[in-house]
Write an enzyme that holds these catalytic residues in place. Structure first.
Site, short mmCIF file in Angstrom:
data_model
loop_
_atom_site.label_atom_id
_atom_site.label_comp_id
_atom_site.label_asym_id
_atom_site.label_seq_id
_atom_site.Cartn_x
_atom_site.Cartn_y
_atom_site.Cartn_z
N THR A 99 0.86 -1.19 0.00
CA THR A 99 0.00 0.00 0.00
C THR A 99 0.89 1.24 0.00
O THR A 99 1.79 1.35 0.84
CB THR A 99 -0.90 -0.01 1.25
OG1 THR A 99 -1.74 -1.14 1.18
CG2 THR A 99 -1.74 1.26 1.33
N LYS A 175 -6.95 1.75 -3.44
CA LYS A 175 -6.59 1.16 -2.15
C LYS A 175 -6.62 2.21 -1.05
O LYS A 175 -7.09 1.95 0.06
CB LYS A 175 -5.20 0.51 -2.22
CG LYS A 175 -4.71 -0.12 -0.91
CD LYS A 175 -5.51 -1.34 -0.49
CE LYS A 175 -5.22 -1.83 0.93
NZ LYS A 175 -3.94 -2.51 1.09
N LYS A 243 0.39 4.57 9.38
CA LYS A 243 0.98 4.80 8.05
C LYS A 243 -0.09 5.17 7.02
O LYS A 243 0.02 6.21 6.34
CB LYS A 243 1.69 3.53 7.60
CG LYS A 243 2.20 3.55 6.15
CD LYS A 243 2.95 2.28 5.80
CE LYS A 243 2.09 1.05 5.64
NZ LYS A 243 1.23 1.05 4.43
#
Lengths: 298, 298
Positions: A99, A175, A243
């Site tokens: 990701t 995503k 993150k």
């Protein structure tokens, strides 16, 4: 055909190890590489071949699958010293599953293509259990030839393969939208269940009522049982959403787009990580609410 | 038995009108009352009896169902001039369906019981379409005798009847936890879909990907189609969540419990209402994001 195709899997964590197992089961020759020698040995015992570096893993491979934690790690394993791109034969394909923000995905794609290799932007969704069973969802985008070459490998790892377009970065963008929603849904599930605790409600009953009502989410249904059983061993860690919601903030700032709800959720993941729970299950955000407000959870 | 039971329905809005229809279909004698004469006439045409005031509706009724917008309105129709409690025979039951904070529910219950009538705290979930079909979810709590008397009426309006305990206030508390989640899920669905628009993504594809992924919620799945079709006629209005997330803020402040995620969501409902969209569909929050950031939605 799969028996003649060699796939290098770079990163044998909870997701990558399961994906490598799915590829072996589908008949591919699989070479694995990880910073943990134990993980690499584990793959060897499952029928894979061990490699010491990404470059060595990529030598003789047709396809490289990178399953590391971030865009920065992806760059490292592709273009760093002993990076996979140099080892990969010309015309080989990189399937990038970490990701990351769309700009980084576009940059990695451009550098890979400039080196004469193909790049498919292919972030994954579904968790470790589905990775082992080859039942992931893959959000893939890339030029036609790259996508065609990558398709059999992606199909062996997934039950849902979304073709999101011909440009790298589109997979990453989809995503990130999913992560924005998922991160907020985890944080608000924790906010709601701890608040229900503060109100003295029966939390098992809250779970039963909400999962049958309009307040339900995939994350509420999946994560709240961790809280009810008091089991915070990491299926997905707090720091993953530190993150990913951080990437959302960066993307949103760049785009001049206000995201107040996900910004608030990020603060709760940060508080939880800062209190020492960064590597615990992401449902640990409920413990932060409980600690702040004097609530006793199971 | 139902043919000998008279139910007064106070409030014939989107929910109350459908609930009254379900009760007529189940064979109850139904008397209706609403500030809108048109609504009352509509009920008469469906086989109900029209009443001019809550007190008149309650005269001769066994059960009073209140389906108004707030705790304050519930107090008004029960205890105000021409309120229903005075009209209701001793031993009659009030089924209170409005969403309100638990303290208000406890107060209304105490006053009703002091007047020699029963009170069941019974907030509802499910929307107008399910109200008409008698398929609501009811989050009910109240003393055993009250609950037993109210049960046949509640069963005629619902497919899921949760018995949450013997104390009024428990239904309200469970409903508020649901509203906390539902309100945040709507706001973040709007944040995510407008952000996806800002990123230039195909929004129909975003809907397809997310509804099959871990970022899904009941509200995302239900509300985003309104945005995709650009249809903001109110199925549930922005101002409902201005009210309900406001109650959450009040409850949380009283309890000294921080709710940063739902506080951020409330700000977006307030901005949307303040911009003149308070009576539009709650998915209008997406228009606020779009207006703030120069995004064109369908």
């Amino acid at each position: 055909m799969t028996a003649n195709t060699t796939v290098a899997v770079i990163g044998l964590g909870a997701m990558g190890f399961g994906m490598a197992q799915s590829l072996i089961r589908a008949g591919f020759n699989v070479v694995g590489c990880d910073v943990s020698a134990e993980r690499v040995e584990g793959l060897r015992q499952q029928g894979g071949v061990a490699a010491l570096t990404p470059a060595r893993a990529a030598e003789g491979a047709d396809v490289v699958v990178t399953v590391v934690v971030s865009g920065a790690q992806s760059e490292q394993v592709l273009f760093g010293p002993d990076g996979a791109v140099n080892g990969l034969a010309a015309g080989g394909v990189v399937i990038s599953c970490a990701t990351m923000d769309p700009d980084t995905a576009r940059s990695l794609a451009a550098r890979t293509e400039a080196a004469g290799r193909h790049y498919v932007d292919a972030p994954i969704s579904g968790g470790a259990a589905r990775a082992v069973r080859g039942e992931l969802t893959i959000l893939a985008a890339g030029p036609e030839e790259a996508f065609a070459k990558a398709r059999p490998v992606m199909e062996a790892m997934s039950t849902t393969l979304h073709d999101l377009g011909r440009e790298a970065g589109l997979g990453a963008a989809f995503k990130m939208i999913n992560q924005l929603l998922a991160g907020v849904h985890i944080a608000v599930a924790c906010e709601a269940i701890a608040f229900a605790g503060k109100q003295g409600l029966d939390l098992e009953k809250v779970y039963e009522v909400i999962t049958g009502a309009a307040g339900n989410s995939w994350m509420f249904e999946n994560r709240v049982p961790h809280i009810l059983s008091g089991d915070y061993k990491p299926l997905s860690a707090v720091d993953i959403f530190v993150k990913d919601l951080g990437i959302i903030q960066d993307m949103a700032r760049t785009a001049r787009f206000p995201v107040p709800v996900s910004a608030a959720a990020l603060q709760m993941f940060l508080a939880t990580s800062g209190a020492g729970m960064g590597r615990d299950d992401d449902s640990s955000v409920a413990r932060t609410y409980a600690n702040l407000a004097g609530v006793t959870l199971p």
